[in-house]
Design an enzyme around this catalytic site. Structure first.
Site, PDB file in Angstrom:
ATOM      1  N   LYS A  85      27.820 -45.071   6.483  1.00  0.00           N
ATOM      2  CA  LYS A  85      28.677 -45.004   7.661  1.00  0.00           C
ATOM      3  C   LYS A  85      29.917 -45.914   7.640  1.00  0.00           C
ATOM      4  O   LYS A  85      30.960 -45.547   8.196  1.00  0.00           O
ATOM      5  CB  LYS A  85      27.855 -45.300   8.913  1.00  0.00           C
ATOM      6  CG  LYS A  85      26.821 -44.239   9.254  1.00  0.00           C
ATOM      7  CD  LYS A  85      27.454 -43.009   9.866  1.00  0.00           C
ATOM      8  CE  LYS A  85      26.403 -42.071  10.444  1.00  0.00           C
ATOM      9  NZ  LYS A  85      27.023 -40.912  11.119  1.00  0.00           N
ATOM     10  N   SER A 141      22.788 -44.062  17.489  1.00  0.00           N
ATOM     11  CA  SER A 141      21.396 -44.520  17.549  1.00  0.00           C
ATOM     12  C   SER A 141      21.141 -45.641  16.557  1.00  0.00           C
ATOM     13  O   SER A 141      20.034 -46.150  16.468  1.00  0.00           O
ATOM     14  CB  SER A 141      20.441 -43.341  17.271  1.00  0.00           C
ATOM     15  OG  SER A 141      20.696 -42.797  15.986  1.00  0.00           O
TER      16      SER A 141
END
Length: 347
Positions: A67, A97
């Site tokens: 990410k 999340s």
């Protein structure tokens, strides 16, 4: 499925294209890792059909997943845009999340910015701890898509923050595409110039799979790009079958908690037109694959990272595909609570 022209343009600097993936790679070099590609002869044998698997180990990336690639690319471009307008970027917000939250928090800490992360209140404690550990402000919400969106919009307006979407942002997608760029280069280095026959990519919102597909198809047009979803969190597969985008209305209860989101309008055209296929795997297959990777490769991956390999080992659709000998498998992250990992390994 008949392929159509790729529709992914957002203006010359904002399109999901291979030149922009190359530019993203230049921006993040020297800040993020070129993660290793590993092999396991025993797991390759389990895949059968004389297949050779190449594991792109994004669990070794900064913040423990792929990410930061997209987050860093998006934030650098936002800083440049603010500078050109005579302003200074101060606040960045995302919803996650876990892994994108950690990525944005790490990037902001690295660049002297303040991160704000909207997280469902059932997020893994280790991920919340990591987000907080990078200095981010956590905003908890109910574990529904509607609640996440409302909380993000409210905080963004109050803070005047730059919103970095976890996957529906072309700058993020181009950053994630650097995984595919590196994988093609590394497999060629390992094999004396050979290309992969296929790449298996986990799919949640489609940012990783879309970016990888654009990069891989530009560098190696003959390589199949196959997305993999948990059966319990599948949006790309039914969307492709229906011919239109189908979104999940609630957060599914899957072991692969990093994939509890739907493909969106920015990634959908690429998932539809560029990705060759999307297959699904069961919860039992995800858990069994996680155990296998930990026991054979000694890699503490998260359940979401087991999804792509699970397809290589168990998917009948993959087994029926001929000519797939060299296969890239993206292990997307390793952010898993140790107590949860222990439970998954022992049950």
């Amino acid at each position: 499925m008949q392929k159509r022209a790729v529709v992914c343009g957002f203006g010359s600097n904002n399109e999901i294209s291979f030149p922009n993936i190359q530019e993203a790679h230049k921006r993040i070099q020297g800040i993020l890792h070129r993660t290793p590609v590993l092999k396991s002869s025993s797991i390759s044998k389990m895949a059968g059909h004389e297949r050779e698997l190449f594991f792109k180990c994004e669990l070794f990336q900064k913040a423990g997943s792929f990410k930061p690639r997209g987050a860093l690319n998006a934030v650098i471009l936002a800083e440049n845009d603010a500078d050109e307008k005579g302003r200074k970027l101060q606040n960045v917000i995302t919803q996650s999340s876990g892994n994108m939250g950690q990525a944005v928090a790490w990037v902001c800490q690295n660049r002297g910015l303040t991160a704000h992360v909207v997280m469902p209140n059932d997020s893994a404690q280790c991920k919340m701890d990591a987000v907080a550990g990078y200095g981010a402000n956590i905003i908890l919400c109910e574990p529904t898509i509607e609640a996440r969106n409302k909380a993000t919009e409210k905080a963004q307006e109050e803070l005047g923050a730059k919103y970095v979407h976890p996957h529906q942002d072309p700058h993020v997608v181009c950053g994630q595409g650097t995984v595919g760029l590196e994988l093609v280069e590394q497999v060629r280095e390992m094999t004396g110039g050979m290309d992969m026959d296929a790449v298996l990519v986990p799919v949640g919102g489609g940012g990783l799979c879309s970016g990888v597909a654009v990069a891989v198809k530009a560098m190696s047009p003959g390589t199949k790009v196959i997305g993999v979803e948990p059966e319990m969190a599948s949006s790309a597969k039914p969307s492709r079958e229906a011919g239109n985008l189908i979104s999940m209305n609630s957060l599914p209860n899957t072991l692969a908690d990093g994939l509890r989101v739907s493909v969106g309008p920015i990634t959908w055209p690429i998932m539809r037109d560029v990705v060759d296929d999307v297959v699904t795997v069961s919860e039992a297959q995800i858990q069994d694959t996680l155990k296998l990777v930990v026991s054979r490769m000694k890699l503490a991956i998260e359940p979401s990272a087991a999804v792509a390999l699970a397809a290589a080992l168990y998917s009948e659709d993959i087994k029926k595909k001929e000519g797939l000998h060299r296969i890239g498998v993206i292990l997307c992250g390793g952010n898993v609570d140790m107590s949860r990992l222990s439970n998954l390994l022992s049950s």
